[in-house]
Structure formats: structure tokens, C-alpha cells
Design a protein around this motif. Structure first.
Motif, PDB file in Angstrom:
ATOM      1  N   PHE A  22      45.517   1.946 -46.082  1.00  9.34           N
ATOM      2  CA  PHE A  22      44.425   1.199 -47.513  1.00  9.34           C
ATOM      3  C   PHE A  22      45.668   0.455 -48.175  1.00  9.34           C
TER       4      PHE A  22
ATOM      5  N   ASN B 153      42.933  16.486 -46.810  1.00 12.02           N
ATOM      6  CA  ASN B 153      42.256  15.507 -46.867  1.00 12.02           C
ATOM      7  C   ASN B 153      40.783  16.083 -47.831  1.00 12.02           C
TER       8      ASN B 153
ATOM      9  N   ALA C 147      35.253   8.433 -46.174  1.00 14.47           N
ATOM     10  CA  ALA C 147      36.535   8.376 -45.602  1.00 14.47           C
ATOM     11  C   ALA C 147      37.669   8.601 -47.040  1.00 14.47           C
ATOM     12  N   THR C 148      38.584   9.580 -46.464  1.00 11.77           N
ATOM     13  CA  THR C 148      39.402  10.561 -47.729  1.00 11.77           C
ATOM     14  C   THR C 148      40.920   9.805 -48.078  1.00 11.77           C
ATOM     15  N   GLY C 149      41.010  10.080 -49.030  1.00  6.68           N
ATOM     16  CA  GLY C 149      42.672   9.650 -49.102  1.00  6.68           C
ATOM     17  C   GLY C 149      43.083  10.936 -48.120  1.00  6.68           C
TER      18      GLY C 149
ATOM     19  N   LEU D 127      44.926   6.646 -45.736  1.00 11.06           N
ATOM     20  CA  LEU D 127      43.070   7.637 -45.601  1.00 11.06           C
ATOM     21  C   LEU D 127      43.364   7.944 -44.006  1.00 11.06           C
TER      22      LEU D 127
ATOM     23  N   HIS E  51      39.700   8.654 -41.587  1.00  6.83           N
ATOM     24  CA  HIS E  51      38.258   8.245 -41.427  1.00  6.83           C
ATOM     25  C   HIS E  51      38.557   8.161 -39.774  1.00  6.83           C
TER      26      HIS E  51
END
Length: 171
Positions: free
Chosen positions: A168, A43, A24-26, A159, A161
Motif C-alpha cells: 500500500f 496480521n 485487508a490487514t497490515g 498488507l 489480502h
């Protein structure tokens, strides 16, 4: 799949994408200002160092942003809040208008130092001076030295993912 070799089949490429998407990334919007302002959703952003303060963003070699970032030498990052999925989708859409016209669809302000657009409502903003670029396969890893930063109080982050946007909430 032998991790030292390039994926040789579509199935191996799909497995690689699937495995990468488990992380998962911002979500950010990277922007450059000047005569041809431009933005793109990314991301692949992370911090590098606190002293000196450095960040990195990876940009595909085929992306319009790739040449503009190297040309302008400065850029900005807006870390998107949970409710900004529409902004992320807009700057990921290759059919959006180019140049200044693309920013007519979003609320933004020019960075005080770089003039690069900063997306209003984002969780954080960074203005950066390009410090270095490194070969990253089909991407270039651009390292930026922070010129300014700003943090907003909202903690609800957007996020990415498993190939989808998620929210989040720190509460």
C-alpha cells in the motif's frame, strides 16, 4: 453456513477462510525478549484505546509465542513496511531457527524498555506491557498497554489480502 455453529465440513471452513481473507490487514512482527527471544508474523493486530493507550494481538494457542508472551509479560510490535515481505515470510516460517538465532537473519534493535527485538525499517514500533488475555476460540486475545512507541516517515505499508502480500502506497 449457520454462523453460530462451528464449520462442520472442509468446504465450510474454506468458505470461512475465504470470507475472512476479504478483509485487508497490515502485517506486523510480534516479539518477546529475555532469555528466549522469539518473533512471529501477525496480521491480527489493532488499536483498542487511546486513553489508556492499548493495542491487541491475537495469538494461536498452539504457537510458541503464546506461552512466551504470557510468561514474559511484555512484548513488542513492529509494523512492517512494503519492502519487508521477506521479514514477514521469515517469521511466519515454522522451519526458522528458534531463540536468539532467528534474529541473526534480520536487522533489529532491542526495545529500550522491554528489550524485545524491534525490526529496523518498520513503519512503527510499540513496546507493551501485557494487561490482559481473553479467550478467543483457538486464539488468545492479548491486550497490551503501551510503554513506548516510535513512528518512521515511510508510508508504504505491507498488507495481507486474499491470502497474499500486497503493498500500500499512500501517494
Amino acid at each position: 453456513m449457520d454462523v453460530q455453529a462451528k464449520p462442520s465440513s472442509t468446504a465450510e471452513t474454506q468458505l470461512l477462510r475465504s470470507c475472512f481473507s476479504a478483509y485487508a490487514t497490515g502485517v506486523t512482527v510480534v516479539t518477546v525478549g529475555g532469555d528466549a527471544p522469539h518473533g512471529m508474523t501477525a496480521n491480527s493486530f489493532t488499536t483498542v484505546s487511546l486513553d489508556p493507550p492499548l493495542v491487541l494481538v491475537c495469538v494461536g494457542r498452539q504457537a510458541i509465542m503464546h506461552g512466551l508472551l504470557a510468561e514474559t509479560g511484555t512484548f513488542a510490535i513492529s509494523v512492517l513496511a512494503a519492502e519487508q515481505e521477506g521479514v514477514a515470510r521469515f517469521f511466519a516460517d515454522k522451519r526458522r531457527p528458534l531463540g536468539a538465532e532467528q534474529f541473526e537473519a534480520v536487522d533489529w534493535v532491542p526495545g529500550q524498555i522491554t528489550g524485545a527485538p524491534l525490526i529496523r525499517g518498520a513503519l512503527a514500533h510499540f513496546e507493551c506491557k501485557l494487561r490482559a488475555g481473553y479467550d478467543g476460540g483457538d486464539h488468545t486475545i492479548f491486550v497490551g498497554e503501551l510503554l513506548s512507541l516510535d513512528r518512521h516517515l515511510d508510508d508504504k505499508a505491507l498488507l495481507f489480502h486474499l491470502g497474499r502480500f500486497h503493498q500500500f502506497d499512500s501517494e
